[in-house]
Scaffold this motif. Structure first.
Motif, PDB file in Angstrom:
ATOM      1  N   GLY A 142      -2.191  14.530  -7.023  1.00 59.39           N
ATOM      2  CA  GLY A 142      -2.522  13.964  -6.035  1.00 59.39           C
ATOM      3  C   GLY A 142      -3.490  12.326  -5.973  1.00 59.39           C
ATOM      4  O   GLY A 142      -3.589  11.628  -4.689  1.00 59.39           O
ATOM      5  N   LYS A 143      -3.465  11.667  -7.663  1.00 61.54           N
ATOM      6  CA  LYS A 143      -4.150  10.768  -7.247  1.00 61.54           C
ATOM      7  C   LYS A 143      -3.883   9.599  -8.103  1.00 61.54           C
ATOM      8  O   LYS A 143      -2.798  10.068  -8.361  1.00 61.54           O
ATOM      9  CB  LYS A 143      -5.403  10.968  -8.410  1.00 61.54           C
ATOM     10  N   PRO A 144      -4.401   8.598  -7.387  1.00 60.43           N
ATOM     11  CA  PRO A 144      -3.116   6.987  -7.427  1.00 60.43           C
ATOM     12  C   PRO A 144      -2.736   7.501  -9.103  1.00 60.43           C
ATOM     13  O   PRO A 144      -3.217   7.135  -9.846  1.00 60.43           O
ATOM     14  CB  PRO A 144      -3.742   6.124  -6.759  1.00 60.43           C
ATOM     15  N   SER A 145      -1.462   6.894  -9.463  1.00 58.15           N
ATOM     16  CA  SER A 145      -1.573   6.726 -10.703  1.00 58.15           C
ATOM     17  C   SER A 145      -0.752   5.674 -10.876  1.00 58.15           C
ATOM     18  O   SER A 145       0.452   5.692 -12.226  1.00 58.15           O
ATOM     19  CB  SER A 145      -0.216   8.025 -11.395  1.00 58.15           C
ATOM     20  N   GLY A 146      -0.205   5.199 -10.068  1.00 57.38           N
ATOM     21  CA  GLY A 146       0.548   3.219 -10.236  1.00 57.38           C
ATOM     22  C   GLY A 146       1.498   3.103  -8.893  1.00 57.38           C
ATOM     23  O   GLY A 146       1.010   3.509  -7.950  1.00 57.38           O
ATOM     24  N   THR A 147       1.809   2.020  -9.129  1.00 53.60           N
ATOM     25  CA  THR A 147       2.219   1.459  -8.342  1.00 53.60           C
ATOM     26  C   THR A 147       4.219   1.405  -8.356  1.00 53.60           C
ATOM     27  O   THR A 147       4.309   1.222  -9.620  1.00 53.60           O
ATOM     28  CB  THR A 147       1.813   0.265  -7.333  1.00 53.60           C
ATOM     29  N   THR A 148       4.920   1.523  -7.579  1.00 55.22           N
ATOM     30  CA  THR A 148       6.223   1.134  -7.760  1.00 55.22           C
ATOM     31  C   THR A 148       6.435  -0.225  -6.548  1.00 55.22           C
ATOM     32  O   THR A 148       6.317  -0.988  -5.680  1.00 55.22           O
ATOM     33  CB  THR A 148       7.133   2.285  -6.829  1.00 55.22           C
ATOM     34  N   PRO A 149       7.075  -0.925  -7.809  1.00 53.73           N
ATOM     35  CA  PRO A 149       8.232  -2.231  -7.063  1.00 53.73           C
ATOM     36  C   PRO A 149       7.947  -2.386  -5.748  1.00 53.73           C
ATOM     37  O   PRO A 149       9.124  -1.061  -5.078  1.00 53.73           O
ATOM     38  CB  PRO A 149       9.110  -2.779  -8.136  1.00 53.73           C
ATOM     39  N   LEU A 150       8.052  -3.738  -4.675  1.00 51.94           N
ATOM     40  CA  LEU A 150       9.017  -3.333  -3.460  1.00 51.94           C
ATOM     41  C   LEU A 150      10.974  -3.450  -3.145  1.00 51.94           C
ATOM     42  O   LEU A 150      11.004  -2.635  -2.008  1.00 51.94           O
ATOM     43  CB  LEU A 150       8.051  -4.790  -2.918  1.00 51.94           C
ATOM     44  N   ASP A 151      11.236  -4.101  -4.150  1.00 55.06           N
ATOM     45  CA  ASP A 151      12.475  -3.434  -4.168  1.00 55.06           C
ATOM     46  C   ASP A 151      13.092  -1.813  -3.911  1.00 55.06           C
ATOM     47  O   ASP A 151      13.884  -1.332  -4.105  1.00 55.06           O
ATOM     48  CB  ASP A 151      12.966  -4.421  -4.630  1.00 55.06           C
ATOM     49  N   ILE A 180       0.687  -0.974   0.474  1.00 52.19           N
ATOM     50  CA  ILE A 180       0.626  -0.073  -0.263  1.00 52.19           C
ATOM     51  C   ILE A 180       0.939   1.684   0.129  1.00 52.19           C
ATOM     52  O   ILE A 180       0.440   1.660  -0.899  1.00 52.19           O
ATOM     53  CB  ILE A 180      -0.869  -0.060   1.052  1.00 52.19           C
ATOM     54  N   GLU A 181       1.832   1.175   0.676  1.00 50.02           N
ATOM     55  CA  GLU A 181       3.339   2.261   0.808  1.00 50.02           C
ATOM     56  C   GLU A 181       3.770   2.883  -0.063  1.00 50.02           C
ATOM     57  O   GLU A 181       3.748   4.312  -1.036  1.00 50.02           O
ATOM     58  CB  GLU A 181       4.019   2.020   2.174  1.00 50.02           C
ATOM     59  N   LYS A 182       4.025   1.977  -1.118  1.00 54.35           N
ATOM     60  CA  LYS A 182       4.485   2.120  -2.736  1.00 54.35           C
ATOM     61  C   LYS A 182       3.563   2.374  -4.002  1.00 54.35           C
ATOM     62  O   LYS A 182       4.459   2.812  -5.014  1.00 54.35           O
ATOM     63  CB  LYS A 182       4.715   0.846  -2.863  1.00 54.35           C
ATOM     64  N   ILE A 183       2.026   2.622  -3.528  1.00 51.43           N
ATOM     65  CA  ILE A 183       1.396   3.242  -4.494  1.00 51.43           C
ATOM     66  C   ILE A 183       1.351   4.283  -4.695  1.00 51.43           C
ATOM     67  O   ILE A 183       2.259   5.290  -3.946  1.00 51.43           O
ATOM     68  CB  ILE A 183      -0.207   3.649  -4.491  1.00 51.43           C
ATOM     69  N   VAL A 184       2.686   4.960  -5.979  1.00 52.30           N
ATOM     70  CA  VAL A 184       2.313   6.375  -6.442  1.00 52.30           C
ATOM     71  C   VAL A 184       1.191   6.870  -6.277  1.00 52.30           C
ATOM     72  O   VAL A 184       0.518   6.529  -6.639  1.00 52.30           O
ATOM     73  CB  VAL A 184       3.258   6.289  -7.671  1.00 52.30           C
ATOM     74  N   THR A 185       2.103   8.704  -6.027  1.00 53.26           N
ATOM     75  CA  THR A 185       0.553   9.645  -6.155  1.00 53.26           C
ATOM     76  C   THR A 185       0.883  10.293  -7.191  1.00 53.26           C
ATOM     77  O   THR A 185       2.298  10.680  -7.125  1.00 53.26           O
ATOM     78  CB  THR A 185       0.448  10.203  -4.726  1.00 53.26           C
ATOM     79  N   GLY A 186       0.369  10.769  -7.818  1.00 51.68           N
ATOM     80  CA  GLY A 186       0.792  11.744  -9.704  1.00 51.68           C
ATOM     81  C   GLY A 186       0.584  13.302  -8.497  1.00 51.68           C
ATOM     82  O   GLY A 186      -0.067  13.418  -7.447  1.00 51.68           O
ATOM     83  N   ALA A 187       0.955  14.437  -9.316  1.00 52.67           N
ATOM     84  CA  ALA A 187       0.630  15.706  -8.568  1.00 52.67           C
ATOM     85  C   ALA A 187      -0.993  15.815  -8.947  1.00 52.67           C
ATOM     86  O   ALA A 187      -0.550  17.008  -7.884  1.00 52.67           O
ATOM     87  CB  ALA A 187       1.731  16.172  -9.875  1.00 52.67           C
TER      88      ALA A 187
END
Length: 89
Positions: A77-86, A68-75
């Motif tokens: 403020g909305k979720p724009s994707g995720t980043t890998p856990l590593d 959940i913490e790896k969800i990327v937020t766009g400019a």
């Protein structure tokens, strides 16, 4: 005493459980221990099993939180994707 459960459960059987199954099993152990009608030897075995279940549940919760913490937020403020856990992109 019930000898059918004489062998200690392996970590493998807990690893095969879903989070919900492990949590239900942990709740049942807590209820048994809280009743206080379990012989001492069985209480120790139940406690050990409960600790294994607790650790497995905590590990799964930590992994879910990390995802959940790896969800990327766009400019905006909305979720724009995720980043890998590593951390690699």
């Amino acid at each position: 005493m019930d000898e059918g459960n004489g062998s200690a459960p392996s970590a493998d059987d807990i690893a095969k459980m879903s989070f919900e199954q492990a949590l239900t099993a942990l709740e049942q152990i807590v209820q048994q221990l809280e009743r206080g009608d379990v012989p001492l030897d069985e209480s120790i075995t139940l406690y050990e099993r409960g600790e294994q279940l607790r650790a497995a549940c905590q590990k799964r919760l930590d992994a879910a939180q990390a995802r959940i913490e790896k969800i990327v937020t766009g400019a905006d403020g909305k979720p724009s994707g995720t980043t890998p856990l590593d951390g690699t992109s």
